[in-house]
Design a protein around this motif. Sequence first.
Motif, short mmCIF file in Angstrom:
data_model
loop_
_atom_site.label_atom_id
_atom_site.label_comp_id
_atom_site.label_asym_id
_atom_site.label_seq_id
_atom_site.Cartn_x
_atom_site.Cartn_y
_atom_site.Cartn_z
N MET A 38 -2.50 3.70 -3.81
CA MET A 38 -2.38 2.56 -4.70
C MET A 38 -1.86 1.33 -3.99
O MET A 38 -1.28 1.41 -2.91
N LEU A 39 -2.10 0.18 -4.63
CA LEU A 39 -1.48 -1.08 -4.24
C LEU A 39 -0.44 -1.40 -5.30
O LEU A 39 -0.78 -1.54 -6.49
N ALA A 40 0.81 -1.48 -4.89
CA ALA A 40 1.89 -1.77 -5.83
C ALA A 40 1.98 -3.27 -6.06
O ALA A 40 1.78 -4.07 -5.15
N ALA A 41 2.30 -3.63 -7.29
CA ALA A 41 2.47 -5.03 -7.65
C ALA A 41 3.91 -5.46 -7.35
O ALA A 41 4.84 -4.66 -7.48
N VAL A 42 4.05 -6.70 -6.96
CA VAL A 42 5.38 -7.27 -6.79
C VAL A 42 5.99 -7.38 -8.19
O VAL A 42 5.37 -7.93 -9.11
N VAL A 43 7.18 -6.84 -8.36
CA VAL A 43 7.83 -6.84 -9.66
C VAL A 43 8.66 -8.12 -9.79
O VAL A 43 9.52 -8.40 -8.97
N ASP A 44 8.34 -8.90 -10.83
CA ASP A 44 9.12 -10.11 -11.10
C ASP A 44 9.49 -10.14 -12.58
O ASP A 44 9.07 -9.28 -13.35
N THR A 45 10.28 -11.11 -12.96
CA THR A 45 10.78 -11.15 -14.34
C THR A 45 9.64 -11.32 -15.35
O THR A 45 9.73 -10.77 -16.46
N GLU A 46 8.60 -12.07 -15.00
CA GLU A 46 7.49 -12.27 -15.94
C GLU A 46 6.74 -10.97 -16.21
O GLU A 46 6.41 -10.65 -17.35
N LEU A 47 6.48 -10.21 -15.15
CA LEU A 47 5.79 -8.93 -15.31
C LEU A 47 6.64 -7.96 -16.12
O LEU A 47 6.14 -7.29 -17.03
N LEU A 48 7.93 -7.90 -15.83
CA LEU A 48 8.81 -7.01 -16.58
C LEU A 48 8.94 -7.44 -18.04
O LEU A 48 9.07 -6.59 -18.92
N ALA A 49 8.89 -8.74 -18.31
CA ALA A 49 8.97 -9.22 -19.69
C ALA A 49 7.77 -8.76 -20.51
O ALA A 49 7.92 -8.32 -21.67
N VAL A 50 6.57 -8.83 -19.92
CA VAL A 50 5.37 -8.37 -20.62
C VAL A 50 5.46 -6.86 -20.86
O VAL A 50 5.19 -6.37 -21.95
N HIS A 51 5.86 -6.12 -19.82
CA HIS A 51 5.99 -4.67 -19.94
C HIS A 51 6.98 -4.31 -21.05
O HIS A 51 6.71 -3.45 -21.90
N SER A 52 8.11 -4.98 -21.06
CA SER A 52 9.13 -4.72 -22.06
C SER A 52 8.63 -5.05 -23.47
O SER A 52 8.86 -4.28 -24.42
N ALA A 53 7.93 -6.16 -23.61
CA ALA A 53 7.40 -6.56 -24.93
C ALA A 53 6.41 -5.52 -25.45
O ALA A 53 6.42 -5.18 -26.64
N ILE A 54 5.55 -5.02 -24.58
CA ILE A 54 4.58 -3.99 -24.98
C ILE A 54 5.32 -2.73 -25.45
O ILE A 54 5.00 -2.17 -26.50
N HIS A 55 6.33 -2.32 -24.70
CA HIS A 55 7.06 -1.10 -25.09
C HIS A 55 7.94 -1.30 -26.31
O HIS A 55 8.18 -0.34 -27.04
N LEU A 57 0.86 -1.18 0.00
CA LEU A 57 0.00 0.00 0.00
C LEU A 57 0.90 1.23 0.00
O LEU A 57 1.84 1.32 0.78
N GLY A 58 0.62 2.17 -0.89
CA GLY A 58 1.46 3.36 -0.97
C GLY A 58 0.72 4.52 -1.61
O GLY A 58 -0.46 4.42 -1.96
N THR A 59 1.44 5.61 -1.75
CA THR A 59 0.88 6.81 -2.37
C THR A 59 1.87 7.39 -3.36
O THR A 59 3.07 7.21 -3.24
N PHE A 60 1.33 8.09 -4.35
CA PHE A 60 2.10 8.97 -5.21
C PHE A 60 1.63 10.36 -4.83
O PHE A 60 0.45 10.69 -5.00
N SER A 61 2.49 11.16 -4.33
CA SER A 61 2.12 12.53 -3.98
C SER A 61 2.56 13.44 -5.12
O SER A 61 3.67 13.96 -5.14
N THR A 62 1.68 13.57 -6.08
CA THR A 62 1.95 14.42 -7.23
C THR A 62 0.87 15.50 -7.24
O THR A 62 0.26 15.76 -6.22
N THR A 63 0.63 16.08 -8.36
CA THR A 63 -0.43 17.08 -8.44
C THR A 63 -1.80 16.44 -8.25
O THR A 63 -2.76 17.12 -7.95
N ASP A 64 -1.86 15.13 -8.43
CA ASP A 64 -3.11 14.38 -8.32
C ASP A 64 -2.85 13.18 -7.40
O ASP A 64 -2.54 12.11 -7.88
#
Length: 151
Positions: free
Chosen positions: A59-76, A48-55
């Motif tokens: 949020m609930l942050a996801a655990v970052v693992d190699t599978e998640l990063l692989a999908v993210h990288s493929a999309i980009h 559980l965390g926050t982004f303190s920006t203008t808005d």
Amino acid sequence: MLNDLGVEQSYAPHLTYAAASTIGPKVRNELREDLERLWMPDLWLHTLGTFSTTDNVLMLAAVVDTELLAVHSAIHDVLAGKVKNPSAYYLPGNWIPHCTLAQGLDDEATRAAFTKVFPVEPIRAKVREVSIVDTQTGEIDVLKKASTAPR
């Protein structure tokens, strides 16, 4: 959990992999083809965390693992150089995968919402679909329906 906060959400709970002002039809088709070759991993929403920006964002942050990063990288890889005004917040190296619980609250309301939700038990989230959402019109273009991984 979202209903308990008394906050209206514009969209169902989601994880944003990329954002841009324009993602054209040709790029969408390339994404569809690429996503068909990928398995969409389950997500563990744990922090559980926050982004303190203008808005402010709670949020609930996801655990970052190699599978998640692989999908993210493929999309980009597909989007690189082919979309207008990509958001730097979602680019590889900057991205913090998360599910927004509330946004646009003032500081006091954000603290109150955090207190109401804390502590959070880990949540295993399954991907239902991958879509492009036009935030101006609300149109949703589904690129891939959920699939299960070979186990």
